[in-house]
Design an enzyme around this catalytic site. Structure first.
Site, PDB file in Angstrom:
ATOM      1  N   HIS A 305      -5.459   1.520   0.039  1.00 26.15           N
ATOM      2  CA  HIS A 305      -6.846   1.891   0.333  1.00 26.15           C
ATOM      3  C   HIS A 305      -7.778   0.806  -0.175  1.00 26.15           C
ATOM      4  O   HIS A 305      -7.514   0.216  -1.225  1.00 26.15           O
ATOM      5  CB  HIS A 305      -7.208   3.232  -0.337  1.00 26.15           C
ATOM      6  CG  HIS A 305      -8.412   3.858   0.254  1.00 26.15           C
ATOM      7  ND1 HIS A 305      -9.680   3.537  -0.167  1.00 26.15           N
ATOM      8  CD2 HIS A 305      -8.537   4.749   1.261  1.00 26.15           C
ATOM      9  CE1 HIS A 305     -10.541   4.229   0.551  1.00 26.15           C
ATOM     10  NE2 HIS A 305      -9.888   4.966   1.424  1.00 26.15           N
ATOM     11  N   ASP A 363      -3.994  10.250   4.245  1.00 25.80           N
ATOM     12  CA  ASP A 363      -3.246  10.458   5.484  1.00 25.80           C
ATOM     13  C   ASP A 363      -1.747  10.567   5.285  1.00 25.80           C
ATOM     14  O   ASP A 363      -1.020  10.874   6.225  1.00 25.80           O
ATOM     15  CB  ASP A 363      -3.542   9.315   6.466  1.00 25.80           C
ATOM     16  CG  ASP A 363      -4.930   9.450   7.047  1.00 25.80           C
ATOM     17  OD1 ASP A 363      -5.374  10.598   7.199  1.00 25.80           O
ATOM     18  OD2 ASP A 363      -5.558   8.423   7.327  1.00 25.80           O
TER      19      ASP A 363
HETATM   20  N1  ACO Z   1       1.993  -1.636   3.346  1.00 28.21           N
HETATM   21  C1  ACO Z   1       2.361  -2.846   2.858  1.00 28.21           C
HETATM   22  N2  ACO Z   1       1.511  -3.709   2.280  1.00 28.21           N
HETATM   23  C2  ACO Z   1       0.233  -3.326   2.159  1.00 28.21           C
HETATM   24  C3  ACO Z   1      -0.228  -2.082   2.612  1.00 28.21           C
HETATM   25  C4  ACO Z   1       0.707  -1.221   3.223  1.00 28.21           C
HETATM   26  N3  ACO Z   1       0.322  -0.023   3.682  1.00 28.21           N
HETATM   27  N4  ACO Z   1      -1.549  -1.972   2.357  1.00 28.21           N
HETATM   28  C5  ACO Z   1      -1.915  -3.119   1.764  1.00 28.21           C
HETATM   29  N5  ACO Z   1      -0.840  -3.938   1.626  1.00 28.21           N
HETATM   30  C6  ACO Z   1      -0.829  -5.254   0.967  1.00 28.21           C
HETATM   31  C7  ACO Z   1      -1.513  -6.297   1.823  1.00 28.21           C
HETATM   32  O1  ACO Z   1      -0.580  -6.933   2.687  1.00 28.21           O
HETATM   33  C8  ACO Z   1      -2.061  -7.225   0.777  1.00 28.21           C
HETATM   34  O2  ACO Z   1      -0.993  -8.003   0.277  1.00 28.21           O
HETATM   35  P1  ACO Z   1      -1.257  -9.536  -0.241  1.00 28.21           P
HETATM   36  O3  ACO Z   1      -2.189  -9.414  -1.398  1.00 28.21           O
HETATM   37  O4  ACO Z   1       0.104 -10.009  -0.607  1.00 28.21           O
HETATM   38  O5  ACO Z   1      -1.836 -10.255   0.927  1.00 28.21           O
HETATM   39  C9  ACO Z   1      -2.485  -6.275  -0.356  1.00 28.21           C
HETATM   40  O6  ACO Z   1      -1.637  -5.139  -0.205  1.00 28.21           O
HETATM   41  C10 ACO Z   1      -3.950  -5.846  -0.281  1.00 28.21           C
HETATM   42  O7  ACO Z   1      -4.163  -5.184   0.953  1.00 28.21           O
HETATM   43  P2  ACO Z   1      -5.337  -5.475   1.976  1.00 28.21           P
HETATM   44  O8  ACO Z   1      -4.822  -5.392   3.364  1.00 28.21           O
HETATM   45  O9  ACO Z   1      -6.063  -6.718   1.574  1.00 28.21           O
HETATM   46  O10 ACO Z   1      -6.268  -4.249   1.673  1.00 28.21           O
HETATM   47  P3  ACO Z   1      -7.473  -3.771   2.550  1.00 28.21           P
HETATM   48  O11 ACO Z   1      -8.420  -3.159   1.613  1.00 28.21           O
HETATM   49  O12 ACO Z   1      -7.999  -4.848   3.435  1.00 28.21           O
HETATM   50  O13 ACO Z   1      -6.840  -2.651   3.525  1.00 28.21           O
HETATM   51  C11 ACO Z   1      -5.914  -0.601   4.248  1.00 28.21           C
HETATM   52  C12 ACO Z   1      -6.754  -1.313   3.186  1.00 28.21           C
HETATM   53  C13 ACO Z   1      -6.441  -0.915   5.649  1.00 28.21           C
HETATM   54  C14 ACO Z   1      -6.016   0.904   4.052  1.00 28.21           C
HETATM   55  C15 ACO Z   1      -4.438  -1.060   4.101  1.00 28.21           C
HETATM   56  O14 ACO Z   1      -3.939  -0.693   2.832  1.00 28.21           O
HETATM   57  C16 ACO Z   1      -3.545  -0.471   5.197  1.00 28.21           C
HETATM   58  O15 ACO Z   1      -3.476  -1.025   6.304  1.00 28.21           O
HETATM   59  N6  ACO Z   1      -2.843   0.663   4.924  1.00 28.21           N
HETATM   60  C17 ACO Z   1      -2.035   1.320   5.921  1.00 28.21           C
HETATM   61  C18 ACO Z   1      -2.908   2.078   6.907  1.00 28.21           C
HETATM   62  C19 ACO Z   1      -3.515   3.319   6.297  1.00 28.21           C
HETATM   63  O16 ACO Z   1      -2.820   4.136   5.666  1.00 28.21           O
HETATM   64  N7  ACO Z   1      -4.824   3.516   6.549  1.00 28.21           N
HETATM   65  C20 ACO Z   1      -5.540   4.716   6.084  1.00 28.21           C
HETATM   66  C21 ACO Z   1      -6.541   4.368   5.016  1.00 28.21           C
HETATM   67  S1  ACO Z   1      -7.327   5.818   4.437  1.00 28.21           S
HETATM   68  C22 ACO Z   1      -8.420   6.223   5.657  1.00 28.21           C
HETATM   69  O17 ACO Z   1      -9.045   5.401   6.261  1.00 28.21           O
HETATM   70  C23 ACO Z   1      -8.550   7.585   6.001  1.00 28.21           C
END
Ligand code: ACO
Length: 428
Positions: A305, A363
């Site tokens: 998140h 979720d």
């Molecule tokens: N699986 C694997 N790796 C992940 C995940 C994941 N679900 N989420 C984040 N990471 C990693 C990223 O690759 C990144 O790694 P790095 O530092 O080596 O590059 C690090 O964790 C930071 O993540 P970001 O993508 O920079 O975080 P951001 O804040 O941009 O994105 C998000 C947040 C979109 C929720 C992301 O965690 C994601 O895509 N999760 C899966 C989708 C999801 O569950 N969305 C629902 C969110 S809650 C809502 O909106 C209701």
């Protein structure tokens, strides 16, 4: 005395005001920076930018806390009801009995759809995703109420919010009925908000339908937990569209479109599809490796998140609720729930997820409950949209009532060509 923040490029320095809320990280007011220092601030994806003041919702991402108007979401989920939370979000205070009765009455008497709008559903193919249908139908509400909605009039704004909250279940249920080829079932005023939704989705004219109170209560709790989440992507989209003075129903449809994405509300559907793909616990290590592999597009859906760097408090409540709901339906050995628990256990011990503070979000478990209630996977995100409508409406109303409101218009760092001459097509 107001606190300030010094910024300097080595030659000139500026004193910027610090904007402090009642809780949370203060913000540096950079609005004058282009004038004094000749620079903009650079923040793609708005990871460090506050776009507004808001009294509605507060998140402490480090502590994993969420509150609406000062009330913890855990307490509201335990003691309140979705409609009461709607009142709270819209009006700032919990209602007394008379206020609650009037509010319930207002919502109950705005649930029907104009028959001309109902005809719009026939324009959609039966296999259209319900979120596509929702975006279209809600956007079309603007055609019905455009002349009757003065965005500067607080009374008109209130009626818009009531209409939106009232009509969303009817609109979403009709989208479902269209997809399964069954006649649409209209709202029934004796029923509470979620019972009415369940009936509109699952009743058929040929049979009596009795709402299961456990299902209605489970939906009510899920709706409370999804009702608002401050400046998330869909709410910011609604605010941005609304900041132009656009019709509010059209602005809400932009929020629905933004919510549909798998990085946002679309994740609840993606989680269930992911769990089905993983299949069983023996495959968990393989899929965790895929999630960690930067060359693999696979992500652990329902994990991570932007704001929470600790457990999403909503996920904790929902996980607890999963046990109760599954027990009620004699589904204690639900394979998907067992798999989700195992995935969470293994991920939370894995260095990759620990280092990046990736925890289950709202979720991760919600789909297990939706599925136990018989709600099809492609209706998971519409359920989220129904619940979040009050958040979108509350933020839109707050913004429209704010005398500081201006059109939202970010800047950019241009990386394209400098001025060049047009070349005739024969010479290219
Ligand atoms: N699986 C694997 N790796 C992940 C995940 C994941 N679900 N989420 C984040 N990471 C990693 C990223 O690759 C990144 O790694 P790095 O530092 O080596 O590059 C690090 O964790 C930071 O993540 P970001 O993508 O920079 O975080 P951001 O804040 O941009 O994105 C998000 C947040 C979109 C929720 C992301 O965690 C994601 O895509 N999760 C899966 C989708 C999801 O569950 N969305 C629902 C969110 S809650 C809502 O909106 C209701």
């Amino acid at each position: 005395m107001a606190k300030t923040y010094q910024i300097s490029d080595g030659n000139t320095s500026s004193e910027l005001d610090l904007v402090e809320g009642t809780l949370g990280t203060p913000a540096v007011d950079v609005r004058g920076l282009a004038g004094t220092q000749g620079v903009f601030t650079y923040d793609p994806a708005f990871t460090a930018t506050c776009s507004c003041d808001s009294d509605i919702t507060f998140i402490d991402g480090e502590a994993g806390k969420l509150m609406y108007r000062g009330y913890s979401v855990e307490q509201l989920a335990e003691q309140s009801s979705y409609l009461e939370v709607c009142y709270l979000l819209l009006n700032g205070e919990l209602p007394n009995k008379t206020e609650m009765d009037e509010f319930r009455d207002a919502i109950t008497h705005h649930t029907m759809l104009n028959e001309s709008l109902v005809k719009f559903y026939d324009g959609f193919h039966y296999d259209a995703h319900p979120m596509a249908v929702l975006t279209g139908i809600v956007g079309s509400l603007s055609a019905f109420y455009h002349d009757k909605t003065d965005v500067r009039d607080p009374e008109h704004r209130k009626i818009f919010a009531h209409r939106m909250i009232a009509k969303m279940p009817t609109i979403a249920a009709a989208a479902y009925k269209h997809s399964v080829g069954q006649p649409k079932i209209g709202p029934k005023n004796q029923l509470d908000y979620t019972s009415n939704l369940l009936r509109m989705m699952f009743a058929v004219p040929a049979e009596e339908y009795e709402v299961d109170p456990v299902a209605a209560k489970a939906l009510d709790v899920l709706f409370i937990l999804h009702a608002d989440h401050e400046q998330n992507a869909s709410t910011s989209t609604v605010r941005m569209a609304g900041s132009t003075g656009a019709n509010p129903y059209a602005a809400i449809s932009t929020g629905i479109a933004a919510l549909w994405g798998p990085a946002h509300g679309g994740a609840n559907e993606a989680v269930l599809n992911m769990l089905a793909e993983i299949g069983d616990a023996s495959q968990v290590p393989k899929y965790l490796d895929k999630a960690k592999d930067k060359n693999d597009p696979f992500k652990l859906m329902g994990f991570g998140h932007r704001v929470y760097k600790n457990f999403d408090p909503r996920a904790k409540v929902i996980r607890g609720y999963c046990h109760q709901v599954l027990e009620h339906y004699n589904m204690q050995n639900n394979k998907l729930f067992e798999l989700a628990l195992e995935l969470e256990r293994v991920a939370l011990e894995d260095e990759y997820f620990v280092e990046r503070k990736l925890y289950p979000n709202v979720d991760f478990y919600s789909g297990i409950i939706y599925q136990a209630l018989g709600i099809p996977v492609n209706m998971f995100t519409p359920m989220f949209a129904i619940a979040r409508t009050v958040g979108w409406a509350s933020h839109w109303c707050e913004m429209m009532g704010d005398p500081k409101m201006r059109i939202a218009r970010p800047r950019q760092v241009y990386t394209g060509y400098d001025l060049r001459d047009y070349v005739d097509i024969d010479k290219r």
